[in-house]
Write a protein that holds these residues in place. Structure first.
Motif, PDB file in Angstrom:
ATOM      1  N   ARG A 351       0.675  -1.227   0.071  1.00  0.00           N
ATOM      2  CA  ARG A 351      -0.019   0.118   0.023  1.00  0.00           C
ATOM      3  C   ARG A 351       0.935   1.326  -0.076  1.00  0.00           C
ATOM      4  NH1 ARG A 351      -3.578  -3.457   2.589  1.00  0.00           N
ATOM      5  NH2 ARG A 351      -5.788  -2.856   2.118  1.00  0.00           N
ATOM      6  N   GLY A 352       1.946   1.308   0.848  1.00  0.00           N
ATOM      7  CA  GLY A 352       2.619   2.700   0.867  1.00  0.00           C
ATOM      8  C   GLY A 352       1.854   3.674   1.413  1.00  0.00           C
ATOM      9  N   ASP A 353       1.711   4.689   1.049  1.00  0.00           N
ATOM     10  CA  ASP A 353       1.012   5.836   1.289  1.00  0.00           C
ATOM     11  C   ASP A 353      -0.400   5.905   0.671  1.00  0.00           C
ATOM     12  OD1 ASP A 353       2.985   6.897   2.861  1.00  0.00           O
ATOM     13  OD2 ASP A 353       3.756   8.010   1.364  1.00  0.00           O
ATOM     14  N   GLY A 354      -0.694   5.047  -0.242  1.00  0.00           N
ATOM     15  CA  GLY A 354      -1.921   4.769  -0.783  1.00  0.00           C
ATOM     16  C   GLY A 354      -1.870   3.606  -1.817  1.00  0.00           C
ATOM     17  N   LEU A 355      -2.877   3.401  -2.654  1.00  0.00           N
ATOM     18  CA  LEU A 355      -2.644   2.419  -3.388  1.00  0.00           C
ATOM     19  C   LEU A 355      -2.111   2.749  -4.562  1.00  0.00           C
ATOM     20  CD1 LEU A 355      -6.523   0.740  -3.501  1.00  0.00           C
ATOM     21  CD2 LEU A 355      -4.375   0.143  -2.217  1.00  0.00           C
ATOM     22  N   PRO A 356      -1.399   1.840  -5.517  1.00  0.00           N
ATOM     23  CA  PRO A 356      -0.600   2.168  -6.638  1.00  0.00           C
ATOM     24  C   PRO A 356      -1.509   3.041  -7.796  1.00  0.00           C
ATOM     25  CG  PRO A 356      -0.082  -0.038  -5.956  1.00  0.00           C
ATOM     26  CD  PRO A 356      -1.213   0.558  -5.374  1.00  0.00           C
ATOM     27  N   THR A 357      -0.854   3.732  -8.695  1.00  0.00           N
ATOM     28  CA  THR A 357      -1.604   4.415  -9.802  1.00  0.00           C
ATOM     29  C   THR A 357      -2.061   3.191 -10.655  1.00  0.00           C
ATOM     30  OG1 THR A 357       0.334   4.967 -11.010  1.00  0.00           O
ATOM     31  CG2 THR A 357      -0.425   6.470  -9.543  1.00  0.00           C
ATOM     32  N   VAL A 358      -2.988   3.351 -11.778  1.00  0.00           N
ATOM     33  CA  VAL A 358      -3.095   2.605 -12.840  1.00  0.00           C
ATOM     34  C   VAL A 358      -1.808   2.018 -13.476  1.00  0.00           C
ATOM     35  CG1 VAL A 358      -4.517   2.011 -14.916  1.00  0.00           C
ATOM     36  CG2 VAL A 358      -5.493   3.309 -12.872  1.00  0.00           C
ATOM     37  N   VAL A 359      -0.992   3.088 -13.974  1.00  0.00           N
ATOM     38  CA  VAL A 359       0.118   2.825 -14.705  1.00  0.00           C
ATOM     39  C   VAL A 359       1.229   2.024 -13.739  1.00  0.00           C
ATOM     40  CG1 VAL A 359       2.356   3.976 -15.404  1.00  0.00           C
ATOM     41  CG2 VAL A 359       0.178   4.990 -16.011  1.00  0.00           C
ATOM     42  N   ASP A 360       1.310   2.166 -12.610  1.00  0.00           N
ATOM     43  CA  ASP A 360       2.081   1.365 -11.712  1.00  0.00           C
ATOM     44  C   ASP A 360       1.640  -0.046 -11.497  1.00  0.00           C
ATOM     45  OD1 ASP A 360       3.917   3.175 -11.313  1.00  0.00           O
ATOM     46  OD2 ASP A 360       2.982   3.833  -9.275  1.00  0.00           O
ATOM     47  N   ALA A 374       2.537   1.697 -20.447  1.00  0.00           N
ATOM     48  CA  ALA A 374       1.258   1.767 -19.615  1.00  0.00           C
ATOM     49  C   ALA A 374       0.376   2.915 -20.115  1.00  0.00           C
ATOM     50  CB  ALA A 374       1.562   1.612 -18.281  1.00  0.00           C
ATOM     51  N   ARG A 375       1.002   4.172 -19.978  1.00  0.00           N
ATOM     52  CA  ARG A 375       0.244   5.341 -20.323  1.00  0.00           C
ATOM     53  C   ARG A 375      -0.235   5.218 -21.795  1.00  0.00           C
ATOM     54  NH1 ARG A 375       0.952   9.599 -17.202  1.00  0.00           N
ATOM     55  NH2 ARG A 375       2.260   9.479 -15.514  1.00  0.00           N
ATOM     56  N   GLY A 381      -7.437   3.497 -24.356  1.00  0.00           N
ATOM     57  CA  GLY A 381      -8.623   3.092 -23.725  1.00  0.00           C
ATOM     58  C   GLY A 381      -8.595   1.377 -23.536  1.00  0.00           C
ATOM     59  N   GLY A 382      -7.353   0.890 -23.274  1.00  0.00           N
ATOM     60  CA  GLY A 382      -7.372  -0.522 -23.119  1.00  0.00           C
ATOM     61  C   GLY A 382      -7.023  -0.885 -21.812  1.00  0.00           C
ATOM     62  N   ALA A 383      -7.215   0.053 -20.947  1.00  0.00           N
ATOM     63  CA  ALA A 383      -6.767  -0.304 -19.444  1.00  0.00           C
ATOM     64  C   ALA A 383      -8.052  -0.480 -18.687  1.00  0.00           C
ATOM     65  CB  ALA A 383      -5.886   0.761 -18.816  1.00  0.00           C
ATOM     66  N   TYR A 384      -8.333  -1.404 -17.741  1.00  0.00           N
ATOM     67  CA  TYR A 384      -9.264  -1.876 -17.056  1.00  0.00           C
ATOM     68  C   TYR A 384      -8.913  -2.237 -15.437  1.00  0.00           C
ATOM     69  CZ  TYR A 384     -11.639  -2.081 -21.480  1.00  0.00           C
ATOM     70  OH  TYR A 384     -12.309  -1.946 -22.684  1.00  0.00           O
ATOM     71  N   VAL A 385      -9.620  -1.632 -14.737  1.00  0.00           N
ATOM     72  CA  VAL A 385      -9.424  -2.125 -13.045  1.00  0.00           C
ATOM     73  C   VAL A 385     -10.847  -2.603 -12.657  1.00  0.00           C
ATOM     74  CG1 VAL A 385      -8.878  -1.610 -10.791  1.00  0.00           C
ATOM     75  CG2 VAL A 385      -7.617  -0.682 -12.690  1.00  0.00           C
ATOM     76  N   ASN A 386     -10.973  -3.987 -12.427  1.00  0.00           N
ATOM     77  CA  ASN A 386     -12.139  -4.412 -11.952  1.00  0.00           C
ATOM     78  C   ASN A 386     -13.206  -4.219 -13.089  1.00  0.00           C
ATOM     79  OD1 ASN A 386     -10.955  -4.908  -9.457  1.00  0.00           O
ATOM     80  ND2 ASN A 386     -11.955  -3.713  -8.225  1.00  0.00           N
ATOM     81  N   ASN A 387     -13.008  -4.368 -14.377  1.00  0.00           N
ATOM     82  CA  ASN A 387     -13.811  -4.383 -15.510  1.00  0.00           C
ATOM     83  C   ASN A 387     -14.133  -3.059 -15.701  1.00  0.00           C
ATOM     84  OD1 ASN A 387     -13.287  -7.200 -16.056  1.00  0.00           O
ATOM     85  ND2 ASN A 387     -15.141  -7.789 -14.449  1.00  0.00           N
ATOM     86  N   ALA A 388     -13.589  -2.088 -15.064  1.00  0.00           N
ATOM     87  CA  ALA A 388     -14.184  -0.692 -15.566  1.00  0.00           C
ATOM     88  C   ALA A 388     -12.985   0.167 -16.311  1.00  0.00           C
ATOM     89  CB  ALA A 388     -14.415   0.148 -14.302  1.00  0.00           C
ATOM     90  N   ARG A 389     -13.245   0.585 -17.222  1.00  0.00           N
ATOM     91  CA  ARG A 389     -12.354   1.312 -18.012  1.00  0.00           C
ATOM     92  C   ARG A 389     -11.571   2.284 -17.350  1.00  0.00           C
ATOM     93  NH1 ARG A 389     -14.503   1.916 -22.969  1.00  0.00           N
ATOM     94  NH2 ARG A 389     -13.290   0.211 -23.965  1.00  0.00           N
ATOM     95  N   VAL A 390     -10.235   2.533 -17.399  1.00  0.00           N
ATOM     96  CA  VAL A 390      -9.720   3.513 -16.717  1.00  0.00           C
ATOM     97  C   VAL A 390      -9.034   4.709 -17.999  1.00  0.00           C
ATOM     98  CG1 VAL A 390      -7.755   4.390 -15.333  1.00  0.00           C
ATOM     99  CG2 VAL A 390      -8.991   2.173 -14.849  1.00  0.00           C
ATOM    100  N   THR A 391      -9.362   5.862 -17.551  1.00  0.00           N
ATOM    101  CA  THR A 391      -9.013   7.074 -18.707  1.00  0.00           C
ATOM    102  C   THR A 391      -7.930   7.905 -17.862  1.00  0.00           C
ATOM    103  OG1 THR A 391     -10.781   8.483 -17.941  1.00  0.00           O
ATOM    104  CG2 THR A 391     -11.385   6.863 -19.626  1.00  0.00           C
ATOM    105  N   PRO A 393      -4.209   8.057 -16.530  1.00  0.00           N
ATOM    106  CA  PRO A 393      -2.991   7.174 -16.103  1.00  0.00           C
ATOM    107  C   PRO A 393      -2.583   7.337 -14.678  1.00  0.00           C
ATOM    108  CG  PRO A 393      -2.272   8.672 -17.584  1.00  0.00           C
ATOM    109  CD  PRO A 393      -3.954   8.905 -17.505  1.00  0.00           C
ATOM    110  N   ASP A 394      -3.024   8.475 -14.132  1.00  0.00           N
ATOM    111  CA  ASP A 394      -2.418   8.710 -12.625  1.00  0.00           C
ATOM    112  C   ASP A 394      -3.379   8.603 -11.579  1.00  0.00           C
ATOM    113  OD1 ASP A 394      -0.147   9.601 -13.678  1.00  0.00           O
ATOM    114  OD2 ASP A 394      -0.923  11.606 -14.292  1.00  0.00           O
ATOM    115  N   ALA A 395      -4.654   8.072 -12.159  1.00  0.00           N
ATOM    116  CA  ALA A 395      -5.600   7.654 -10.975  1.00  0.00           C
ATOM    117  C   ALA A 395      -5.189   6.434  -9.979  1.00  0.00           C
ATOM    118  CB  ALA A 395      -6.966   7.447 -11.658  1.00  0.00           C
TER     119      ALA A 395
END
Length: 423
Positions: A351-360, A374-375, A381-391, A393-395
């Motif tokens: 975890r560190g100070d929080g959860l990693p970014t989508v890129v990480d 990754a970026r 439009g090809g990145a998903y977390v828990n089946n939700a598309r992520v737009t 990269p720093d989220a």
């Protein structure tokens, strides 16, 4: 229960008869009335595997046809182990073997009916072997075994140069004694097993004849291999275990779902109780439209239900669908989700100070080789977390996004998935 006269024909059609001692005599015995038969399982591991399942299901077929099963768990022979091609076995302690005996018994019991006119009986050869003196063993059993024939056994002859202990050399006597004991005390006249056991099985038939003048029967099932002739397994060196703690129901289901098209018909015959018409229809569908994988789906569902139950089968199917956006990840049990992600490829991140970014997450999971890649994946439009598309990269996902026991499901495109467990 009436006897099914078509049993042997069904076994032949299913490809379950590699060898038999006397086909005509065996057919006559199986059609004249109930035959008492046995099949043995040595507890040389804490779980049975795919090869053992062939024997368990064959025992079930014979019982359903009206015959009387004796399932033998080798508490004595498991202390020694059948000779291996690769070299001498490591001998396990009595406590370990006793524990494995109970595990093996519990895996066999659900497949057989222990009530009714042809009820099954579970036996342990330790019960009649442990108190036998060496003198009695040599006089009553050993004298019936010509050494030249023992030396001619394939596995023994191949081990002579590298070395074989008297312990493993004598294994055939102990297994043969099982048949003689069951013949004398229970009227068992048929033994079957895998074709790699054919020498041991026929030695038992011969001992019944030599010691008591009795008539016994035997047959062997073929070894099940891949199209290239190699053994099946979860990995190159691992067995397809029946114990869910050693191989998850999800991984078990996936194994059958991914078998080669050319093997589907054979495996449906051996491992399912589907009818001939049903299997031939699935074979036709597989040949005409292999991309639909109708045969594999029916095979995976049928065998997983037999071994692990309908609920685990449905969980395995739901997990496979949910990983690719066809279902809700939160509806899966933590154990099923974890098993599915371990199969897909899993990693842990702190975890560190929080959860990693989508890129990480994309980089640390191995789905992307670099942050730049990754970026680009996010931008396309090809990145998903828990089946939700992520737009963005720093989220970063939040704690509320974790599913199961602290997991994130990271996907690149439609098919590339990895599990990330946050610790």
């Amino acid at each position: 229960m009436s006897i099914d006269p078509g049993l042997l024909d069904d076994l032949e059609w299913r490809g379950l008869l590699a060898h038999s001692t006397d086909p005509d005599a065996l057919r006559a015995a199986l059609t004249e009335g109930p035959v008492r038969y046995y099949v043995g399982f040595d507890p040389t591991a804490p779980s049975l595997h795919m090869g053992n399942l062939v024997q368990i299901l064959t025992a079930r077929r014979l019982q359903q046809a009206g015959h009387v099963p004796y399932a033998l768990v080798g508490g004595a022979t498991g202390m020694i182990g059948d000779p291996k091609e690769s070299g001498e076995r490591t001998l396990n302690s009595l406590d370990i073997v006793k524990d494995w005996v109970e595990r093996v018994r519990s895996q066999i019991e659900p497949f057989l009916d222990f009530d009714g006119p042809n009820a099954a009986t579970m036996v342990n050869n330790y019960d009649w072997t442990a108190s036998l003196s060496v003198i009695d063993f040599l006089r009553d059993v050993g004298k019936h075994f010509p050494v030249n024939r023992m030396l001619a056994r394939d596995v023994v002859s191949r081990r002579l140069d590298s070395g074989i202990s008297y312990t493993e050399f004598s294994y055939v006597l102990l297994q043969s004694m099982d048949f003689l004991n069951l013949y004398r005390d229970h009227g068992v006249t048929l033994q079957f097993g895998g074709s790699d056991q054919w020498g041991n099985i026929t030695a038992g038939v011969e001992l019944v004849r030599r010691a008591d003048g009795g008539k016994a029967h035997a047959f062997a099932t073929p070894l099940v291999t891949k199209s290239d002739g190699t053994k099946y397994g979860k990995t190159e060196g691992g067995a397809l275990w029946l114990d869910p703690a050693m191989m998850s129901p999800y991984a078990f289901h996936q194994f059958w779902l991914n078998v080669e098209d050319e093997k589907v018909g054979e495996l449906l015959r051996i491992f399912t109780f589907l009818s001939r018409a049903e299997i031939e229809d699935l074979e036709a569908q597989t040949a005409e439209k292999p991309f639909l994988r109708a045969g594999q789906k029916a095979l995976a569902d049928a065998v997983t239900t037999l071994v692990h139950g309908e609920q685990e089968t449905e969980q395995a199917k739901a997990a496979a669908a949910a990983l690719f956006g066809g279902g809700e990840l939160r509806d899966l049990s933590p154990a099923t989700l974890a098993a599915a992600l371990q199969e897909a490829g899993a990693t842990e991140v702190a975890r560190g100070d929080g959860l990693p970014t989508v890129v990480d997450l994309l980089v640390q999971s191995g789905l992307c080789k670099s942050k730049g890649e990754a970026r680009r994946t996010v931008g396309e439009g090809g990145a998903y977390v828990n089946n939700a598309r992520v737009t963005d990269p720093d989220a970063s996902p939040g704690e509320a996004d974790l599913v199961g026991d602290g997991w994130l499901v990271v996907r690149r495109g439609k098919k590339n998935i990895a599990g990330v467990r946050v610790v």
